[in-house]
Design an enzyme around this catalytic site. Structure first.
Site, PDB file in Angstrom:
ATOM      1  N   LYS A   1      37.687  -2.203  -4.869  1.00 56.36           N
ATOM      2  CA  LYS A   1      37.057  -3.169  -4.898  1.00 56.36           C
ATOM      3  C   LYS A   1      37.271  -4.539  -3.865  1.00 56.36           C
ATOM      4  O   LYS A   1      38.313  -5.188  -3.608  1.00 56.36           O
ATOM      5  CB  LYS A   1      38.241  -3.788  -6.109  1.00 56.36           C
TER       6      LYS A   1
ATOM      7  N   ARG B   1      41.481 -12.976  -4.074  1.00 58.96           N
ATOM      8  CA  ARG B   1      40.566 -11.920  -3.922  1.00 58.96           C
ATOM      9  C   ARG B   1      40.388 -11.612  -2.370  1.00 58.96           C
ATOM     10  O   ARG B   1      40.133 -10.396  -2.345  1.00 58.96           O
ATOM     11  CB  ARG B   1      39.206 -12.467  -4.618  1.00 58.96           C
TER      12      ARG B   1
ATOM     13  N   GLU C   1      27.488  -2.621 -12.502  1.00 61.54           N
ATOM     14  CA  GLU C   1      26.937  -3.934 -12.333  1.00 61.54           C
ATOM     15  C   GLU C   1      25.747  -3.930 -11.676  1.00 61.54           C
ATOM     16  O   GLU C   1      25.261  -2.854 -11.305  1.00 61.54           O
ATOM     17  CB  GLU C   1      27.950  -4.702 -11.024  1.00 61.54           C
TER      18      GLU C   1
END
Length: 336
Positions: free
Chosen positions: A183, A80, A219
């Site tokens: 992201k 990530r 979110e």
């Protein structure tokens, strides 16, 4: 090392024996070094100060029931941080080198890992940022990766209590982890204004809707959204503008292991009233149940005063794996 009251630990910064640092220049990362210095020296023209080239990760190491120290899913964080690096035009860091660096700094701070049974863990925070001095708008030419560790206590003391959330309707939606379809992990600045306004109205967290239509759930300010539906499914939003949470991914996997149907799909905001057990999830807390959601003049009250039975089942299963109390069937734990 000063004696630590393990039972009194909070989730906050504490200097430990060392952090590990790597420098990037001339197209490559150096071999890194452990240091007891917790300060950095930067040019006033450093890229990170002007153009925000900075990303971070968060993971934990646990002392298991057998006394061994293990890190939870560092390979996922390695992937990530590189995904975030690509989005912000930063150099990728070799995954094997990242995991080995995490193991190295944990081993060097082994005395700071809270003992099994205290509910604590060693929080691991890698942060990468651009350091070259420049005032022209461009990606940095040099970077620093620092991996620090600190002991933290259990986020919940005295039981897991639901929190109230507020849907952002009175101010512009600013994606907390990225912008639009980016992201990128590790930049919460865009969500600070929303959080400030919500907290003034006594709401600890903000729930964002999608930035394009404001009709789908995205979110929370600092966490992913998940919910157990009234028909017993685990659902979480499918969106291009939210953080790909390692905790959420882990909980989805655990849910399937336990026999739940787990879906990642678009969730209309109008569905919120029909959820049974909504929650926020993340590294620090694992699961934060949500008791009420305010949406303009409407308040959705789920009626929970404690964590719901399905969320409790998921929480116990995941933390049981992390502390070595339950089988690690997915090889998530990496021993230090």
């Amino acid at each position: 090392m000063q004696p630590i009251n393990w039972e009194a630990l909070k989730f906050e910064f504490m200097p430990t024996r060392s952090n590990i640092r790597f420098h990037y220049a001339d197209g490559k990362w150096d071999e890194g070094r452990l240091t007891g210095d917790f300060n950095i020296s930067l040019s006033v023209a450093a890229n990170v100060l002007h153009y925000g080239q900075a990303i971070f990760e968060g993971m934990k190491a646990f002392c298991g029931k057998d006394g061994k120290i293990r890190v939870f899913r560092p390979w996922a964080n390695a992937k990530r941080i590189n995904s975030s690096a690509r989005q912000l035009v930063m150099p990728e860091f070799p995954e094997e080198k990242f995991v080995e660096a995490v193991k190295t700094v944990v081993r060097d701070n082994i005395d700071y890992v809270p003992p099994y049974g205290t509910g604590g863990s060693l929080y691991i925070r890698p942060v990468m940022f651009g350091t070259s001095p420049q005032v022209g708008v461009n990606a940095s030419f040099e970077y620093e990766l620092v991996i620090m560790v600190m002991p933290v206590g259990p986020y919940y003391k005295g039981g897991i209590k639901p929190v109230d959330a507020m849907i952002s309707v009175d101010f512009d939606r600013a994606a907390p982890h990225g912008t639009g379809h980016i992201k990128a992990a590790g930049n919460y600045a865009a969500g600070l204004y929303s959080s400030m306004l919500a907290k003034k109205q006594h709401f600890p967290i903000v729930l964002f809707l999608d930035p394009q239509t404001h009709t789908y759930v995205d979110e929370f300010t600092t966490s992913n959204f998940l919910a157990i539906t009234k028909d017993g499914k685990y659902v979480t939003p499918l969106s291009d503008s939210i953080l790909p949470s390692v905790t959420n991914d882990s909980l989805m996997t655990v849910a399937k292991d336990l026999g739940y149907v787990a879906e990642r799909r678009r969730i209309a905001a109008t569905e919120l009233k029909d959820m049974a057990e909504p929650a926020a999830c993340g590294t620090a807390v694992v699961i934060t149940p949500v008791g009420r959601i305010a949406w303009g003049d409407q308040v959705i009250d789920y009626g929970w005063k404690e964590i719901g039975p399905n969320l409790r089942k998921l929480y116990d299963e995941l933390t049981g794996i992390q502390y070595g109390e339950r089988p690690d069937n997915h090889n998530w734990l990496v021993e230090c």
